[in-house]
Motif scaffolding. Structure first.
Motif, mmCIF file in Angstrom:
data_model
loop_
_atom_site.group_PDB
_atom_site.id
_atom_site.type_symbol
_atom_site.label_atom_id
_atom_site.label_comp_id
_atom_site.label_asym_id
_atom_site.label_seq_id
_atom_site.Cartn_x
_atom_site.Cartn_y
_atom_site.Cartn_z
ATOM 1 N N TRP A 1 -3.957 -4.102 -3.126
ATOM 2 C CA TRP A 1 -4.352 -2.762 -2.689
ATOM 3 C C TRP A 1 -4.835 -1.920 -3.851
ATOM 4 O O TRP A 1 -4.307 -2.016 -4.961
ATOM 5 C CB TRP A 1 -3.172 -2.029 -2.059
ATOM 6 C CG TRP A 1 -2.779 -2.517 -0.714
ATOM 7 C CD1 TRP A 1 -1.662 -3.234 -0.403
ATOM 8 C CD2 TRP A 1 -3.480 -2.324 0.516
ATOM 9 N NE1 TRP A 1 -1.630 -3.506 0.942
ATOM 10 C CE2 TRP A 1 -2.725 -2.952 1.529
ATOM 11 C CE3 TRP A 1 -4.669 -1.679 0.859
ATOM 12 C CZ2 TRP A 1 -3.129 -2.957 2.859
ATOM 13 C CZ3 TRP A 1 -5.065 -1.681 2.187
ATOM 14 C CH2 TRP A 1 -4.307 -2.313 3.171
ATOM 15 N N GLY B 1 -4.609 3.005 -1.556
ATOM 16 C CA GLY B 1 -4.408 2.270 -0.317
ATOM 17 C C GLY B 1 -5.596 2.239 0.624
ATOM 18 O O GLY B 1 -5.471 1.804 1.761
ATOM 19 N N SER C 1 0.840 -1.193 0.000
ATOM 20 C CA SER C 1 0.000 0.000 0.000
ATOM 21 C C SER C 1 0.878 1.248 0.000
ATOM 22 O O SER C 1 1.923 1.265 0.652
ATOM 23 C CB SER C 1 -0.873 -0.004 1.259
ATOM 24 O OG SER C 1 -1.316 1.283 1.570
#
Length: 194
Positions: free
Chosen positions: A122, A126, A70
């Motif tokens: 992801w 994120g 992320s």
């Protein structure tokens, strides 16, 4: 690179492009003296290091696998049918570091071998984590998105599909995947793109 990698490997760039992270999921007894798990290779030097290695639990070797990074500093990974996240940092050289004592946060817990959660990916910002959920006892496949902000799950696809190779559009507004379902005649699999 570890010798004789076996299984599905994942390659992911670090957020700043200084490293390539990858998996080696061979946890067989034949490789018991070698590590497996999630690795990082520094692009400029070729230096290889282990970010998260394997463990010997209840008589078997297990290792984190199938992961995604992320932009918000979280590493999501699959671990024996469950999806977890763990924080990572960039050190003074800009290299990804995962504290071995860092807490793993459970996102989706399965009940292996029947119920498995796999392939976390992801969204570009994120805030969402997509993953496949399988319950082989009732032949159910699902593509699920976890909303990190609202702490809720959204079932995107369920039923006669076998979602894998999930990918987000660059702006995160759409999600695509391959469907590897077995054909009606039971011979082979389709590879439809959604």
């Amino acid at each position: 690179r570890p010798e004789d990698p076996n299984g599905e490997e994942i390659l992911v760039w670090s957020p700043n492009g200084k490293e390539i992270l990858f998996t080696d999921n061979d946890v067989s007894d034949a490789r018991k003296d070698q590590d497996s798990g999630i690795y990082a290779v520094e692009v400029a030097t070729g230096n290889l290091r282990t970010l998260m290695g394997r463990e010997f639990v209840d008589g078997i070797w297990i290792a984190p696998s199938r992961f995604s990074i992320s932009p918000l500093g979280l590493l999501a990974f699959e671990y024996i049918g469950d999806i977890y996240t763990v924080e990572f940092l960039l050190d003074e050289n800009g290299l990804v570091q995962v504290d071995p004592q860092a807490e793993w946060i459970a996102i989706a817990i399965g009940d292996p071998p029947e119920e498995l959660n796999e392939w976390p990916v992801w969204s570009p910002d994120g805030t969402y984590l997509a993953f496949r959920s399988r319950d082989v006892s009732v032949d159910l496949e699902q593509l699920i998105i976890y909303d990190m902000v609202l702490d809720e799950f959204i079932t995107v696809v369920q039923g006669d599909v076998y979602p894998h190779q999930v990918t987000w559009s660059p702006d995160g507004s759409e999600i695509g995947f391959l469907d590897g379902s077995v054909t009606a005649n039971g011979k082979g699999a389709t590879l439809d793109i959604y």
